[in-house]
Design a protein around this motif. Structure first.
Motif, PDB file in Angstrom:
ATOM      1  N   ARG A   1       0.811  -1.227   0.000  1.00  0.00           N
ATOM      2  CA  ARG A   1       0.000   0.000   0.000  1.00  0.00           C
ATOM      3  C   ARG A   1       0.837   1.267   0.000  1.00  0.00           C
ATOM      4  O   ARG A   1       0.674   2.142  -0.854  1.00  0.00           O
ATOM      5  N   LYS A   2       1.764   1.347   0.946  1.00  0.00           N
ATOM      6  CA  LYS A   2       2.592   2.555   1.003  1.00  0.00           C
ATOM      7  C   LYS A   2       3.440   2.645  -0.254  1.00  0.00           C
ATOM      8  O   LYS A   2       3.706   3.720  -0.766  1.00  0.00           O
ATOM      9  N   LEU A   3       3.827   1.487  -0.751  1.00  0.00           N
ATOM     10  CA  LEU A   3       4.651   1.485  -1.952  1.00  0.00           C
ATOM     11  C   LEU A   3       3.932   2.184  -3.102  1.00  0.00           C
ATOM     12  O   LEU A   3       4.527   2.957  -3.841  1.00  0.00           O
TER      13      LEU A   3
ATOM     14  N   ASP B   1       7.842   0.429   8.456  1.00  0.00           N
ATOM     15  CA  ASP B   1       7.314  -0.901   8.199  1.00  0.00           C
ATOM     16  C   ASP B   1       8.373  -1.965   8.477  1.00  0.00           C
ATOM     17  O   ASP B   1       9.428  -1.985   7.845  1.00  0.00           O
ATOM     18  N   ALA B   2       8.067  -2.837   9.415  1.00  0.00           N
ATOM     19  CA  ALA B   2       9.069  -3.817   9.843  1.00  0.00           C
ATOM     20  C   ALA B   2       9.480  -4.739   8.700  1.00  0.00           C
ATOM     21  O   ALA B   2      10.648  -5.092   8.557  1.00  0.00           O
ATOM     22  N   ARG B   3       8.513  -5.124   7.876  1.00  0.00           N
ATOM     23  CA  ARG B   3       8.850  -6.032   6.777  1.00  0.00           C
ATOM     24  C   ARG B   3       9.761  -5.357   5.764  1.00  0.00           C
ATOM     25  O   ARG B   3      10.702  -5.966   5.264  1.00  0.00           O
ATOM     26  N   SER B   4       9.476  -4.082   5.458  1.00  0.00           N
ATOM     27  CA  SER B   4      10.351  -3.380   4.514  1.00  0.00           C
ATOM     28  C   SER B   4      11.748  -3.257   5.094  1.00  0.00           C
ATOM     29  O   SER B   4      12.741  -3.379   4.380  1.00  0.00           O
ATOM     30  N   GLN B   5      11.787  -3.011   6.393  1.00  0.00           N
ATOM     31  CA  GLN B   5      13.104  -2.898   7.035  1.00  0.00           C
ATOM     32  C   GLN B   5      13.927  -4.164   6.862  1.00  0.00           C
ATOM     33  O   GLN B   5      15.134  -4.112   6.674  1.00  0.00           O
TER      34      GLN B   5
END
Ligand code: SF4
Ligand code: SF4
Lengths: 504, 223
Positions: free
Chosen positions: B44-46, B112-116
């Motif tokens: 979404r943020k992407l 976002d933890a996953r993006s991190q």
């Protein structure tokens, strides 16, 4: 005629016991690396159910496969220009949540927790972020054996064809019905994954039809994941490369069947070569829905036909390969007996994995606690198997999965399978009259010899009969120009290393 | 002397290293060339970051490039005041769009933890440098108006002199600090390109447009 050879597969669904051994065999060999934890190149799902990833069959959501628009065959996902435009954000990409977030448990806490009043627990730890997960909301086979069916089984898109009444009945305890659907990449003849990849990283091997994804050419544009209607290409979030089933080609090349085939407990899997006419691919993928199965069968050629053999030889197909095609169990199931059907031919990718649809859930419907045998007389069938028209799992559901909605195709298969049962039962248990047997044979449009052959290959096949691995021999052939020990030394040291050493 | 190092030495060094490493990477480590998309983990943020960022930035970059390659035509175009206005406003809007997109991408990587989980140190450096670049670009466009015109008489001749291997820095040395910073930061990005995921811009798959849909590879040559 442009004859090519294709390593193809048959899964006999009546024999699948849903043990997931195949999935584990595959996972242990290929997808136990970082970034692949969530991938199941081979998975087994319960039908009815939404499958893995959730609702993969719903192409309005995922835009996989092809569609016919104004008589032209188009990728459902994008035009070529549109694909390049969507490259910064693919609107139809499934995300990790459509599969599940992989996790492990904090087992160490069981040993290291300080003494306290409560038992220590092993919390779930996300294998992506490494952080504890508060709740696990999905996992592989979350809806196994109809678990959570109000949420999953009921949303199976193949149920769309049924009336509300029929759908409701499926939830009645007495009628509850399910079967297993093991799935791997279909190594399609008109693959959506290949067509959708902007980088051209995915390709079909000409000699055997195996569809591979070049790790060196993949740039993480991730269109293949949407383009494959079966969701059998996966994105490795750690390496930034897509990956897919490779049909264990290193095993095939050394004469062994793929690991999922080899380990299959139910022995439901068959592997062998089909010869097909590549000139027909486009035409075949463009026929109206109800003709798809027939067209695909038509494309497969008879390996005993001298004309086909001559054309195959002209194309450089070896004698050994042709012999292999003649012995192929897949040829028998798909073309000779016509009892194996492609999964979702309506996606128009021409999948080369075929399924013998299961009988058990279809037949044996009960009424008031007894087997319902009403109406059998009318159909002229002896009273053991209930009527196909009153099947427990409506035929329309099967047709939605295996014949693009063409009920006739599925019925033909079932009539023949029923004939096999009745014929064998008459032989062994001897509780049928010859007239019954003859009626069943004629309804199944089959003969005593054919039925016997189907029985043998279904129930009593040897390893060599199930797997007729063609002589690809690349693994051996390489010895002609490379020292095998050199070759061996390069294996297993990581991709980068190998490339740095490559001579060019 | 210092100016020479900055406007001759640094650009040449950055570009040389960049080209050498790019070639090395493509020939010896093609596996590592990837856009390293993280859309699979966070969607979404992407969308709100990546789309404005890429479309805004690509248009602006193409503008820079056109002005460099076709400076005479560009000059004729900007000679008319209305056209210049339109160009400047469009440029500003696009720069704003790209900046907003990048801020969202920045936020996404942080929040976002996953993006991190898929963000490397180099990614952070790249994000900072890119943010500086669009920020500076926006700043310059806003405070030193009519850049689409004066660019032709400052940066373009300087870049051309570099390309011709007859470097002449007099075109740029007198420019304001922020403008010079924008130039040099640009070369920093060129330098970083082959070391980071930025390489993906070199492999934008245009050939998809003329390629056949299906790809078949034969092991043996076919006759
Ligand atoms: S099933 Fe396999 S070959 Fe067919 S489109 Fe999907 S990934 Fe490609
Ligand atoms: S191993 Fe065979 S029987 Fe077991 S789930 Fe897989 S396909 Fe079915």
């Amino acid at each position: 005629m442009d004859i090519r050879a294709h390593v193809s597969m048959v899964f006999h669904l009546d024999k699948c016991i849903g043990c997931h051994t195949c999935s584990i065999a595959c996972k242990n060999i290929w997808t136990d690396r970082k970034g692949t934890e969530y991938m199941w190149w081979n998975n087994v799902e319960t039908k009815p159910g939404t499958g893995y990833p959730t609702q993969w069959e719903d192409q309005e959501k995922y835009k996989g496969g092809w569609e016919k628009k104004n008589e032209e065959l188009k990728l459902k996902l994008h035009s070529k220009l549109g694909g390049l435009g969507n490259i910064f954000y693919n609107p139809y990409l499934p995300t990790i949540d459509d599969y599940y977030e992989p996790w492990t448990y904090d087992y160490e806490n069981l040993f290291n927790a300080p003494e306290g009043d409560d038992q220590p627990t092993a919390r779930a730890i996300s294998m992506i972020t490494g952080k504890p997960m508060d709740s696990i909301e999905a996992g592989p086979n979350w809806d196994d054996d109809l678990g959570g069916s109000p949420l999953y089984a009921r949303n199976d898109v193949n149920l769309d064809e049924l009336t509300d009444d029929e759908r409701e009945q499926l939830n009645e305890l007495e009628r509850v019905v399910f079967f297993y659907l093991p799935r791997i990449c279909n190594h399609c003849l008109n693959p959506g994954c290949v067509a959708a990849c902007p980088a051209g990283a995915i390709y079909k091997r000409g000699e055997d039809g195996i569809v591979l994804l070049s790790q060196e050419k993949c740039r993480a544009w991730r269109m293949c994941i949407s383009g494959c209607p079966y969701k059998k290409t996966y994105f490795n979030w750690a390496s930034g490369k897509s990956e897919k089933c490779i049909l264990c080609y290193p095993r095939l090349e050394s004469g062994q069947p793929p690991a999922c085939f080899h380990s299959c407990v139910g022995r439901i899997r068959y592997l062998g070569v089909l010869l097909y006419d590549a000139d027909q691919i486009e035409k075949c993928a463009s026929v109206p829905d109800h003709e798809l199965v027939a067209a695909q069968r038509n494309m497969i050629q008879d390996p005993f036909d001298p004309e086909v053999i001559a054309a195959a030889k002209k194309n450089g197909i070896s004698d050994a390969m042709i012999t292999s095609a003649q012995n192929s169990p897949v040829y028998k199931f798909v073309k000779k007996w016509q009892i194996a059907l492609p999964l979702h031919p309506d996606f128009r990718t021409l999948p080369m994995l075929y399924y013998v649809p299961p009988m058990l859930p279809v037949l044996a419907k009960t009424k008031d606690g007894n087997y319902d045998v009403d109406g059998l007389e009318k159909e002229g069938l002896p009273a053991m198997l209930s009527s196909l028209e009153k099947a427990r799992m409506p035929i329309k559901y099967m047709a939605s999965m295996f014949s693009a909605g063409n009920v006739q195709e599925v019925e033909d298969v079932y009539r023949k399978l029923i004939a096999v049962r009745i014929f064998k039962r008459a032989q062994k248990v001897k509780d049928y009259q010859q007239a019954d047997v003859d009626a069943a044979l004629s309804q199944g449009k089959t003969t005593a010899e054919e039925v016997e052959a189907i029985f043998r290959l279904t129930a009593l096949p040897t390893y060599e009969e199930r797997f007729v691995v063609p002589p690809l021999g690349r693994e051996v052939a390489v010895e002609a120009w490379e020292v095998p020990l050199d070759h061996k030394r390069e294996a297993g040291f990581g991709v980068r290393n190998k490339i740095a050493k490559r001579k060019f | 002397m210092f100016d020479n190092a900055l406007f001759i030495g640094f650009p040449y060094a950055a570009v040389t290293i960049s080209i050498a490493v790019t070639i090395y990477r493509f020939f010896f480590d093609p596996y590592s060339v990837s856009s390293q998309s993280s859309q699979f983990l966070e969607n979404r943020k992407l969308f709100f970051g990546s789309v404005p960022w890429h479309y805004g930035l690509i248009t602006i970059l193409l503008g820079h490039l056109t002005a460099l390659l076709f400076s005479r035509l560009w000059g004729l175009f900007t000679a008319n005041q209305t056209r210049l206005y339109v160009l400047e406003i469009t440029g500003l809007a696009l720069a704003l769009m790209a900046t907003v997109g990048l801020v969202i991408l920045f936020y996404r990587r942080m929040a976002d933890a996953r993006s991190q989980a898929v963000t490397s140190e180099l990614d952070w450096i790249l994000l900072v440098v890119l943010f500086l670049q669009v920020g500076l670009g926006f700043w310059v466009a806003y405070y030193y108006r009519w850049g689409s015109d004066w660019y032709l008489h400052t940066a373009v001749p300087w870049l051309v002199s570099l390309l011709k291997f007859q470097p002449d820095i007099t075109y740029v040395t007198a420019l304001p600090f922020w403008v010079k910073f924008h130039f040099l930061n640009g070369f920093t990005i060129a330098f970083l390109l082959p070391f980071t995921r930025l390489v993906h811009l070199l492999v934008y798959p245009l050939s998809y447009l003329w390629r056949e849909h299906q790809v078949v590879i034969w092991n043996k040559a076919r006759h």
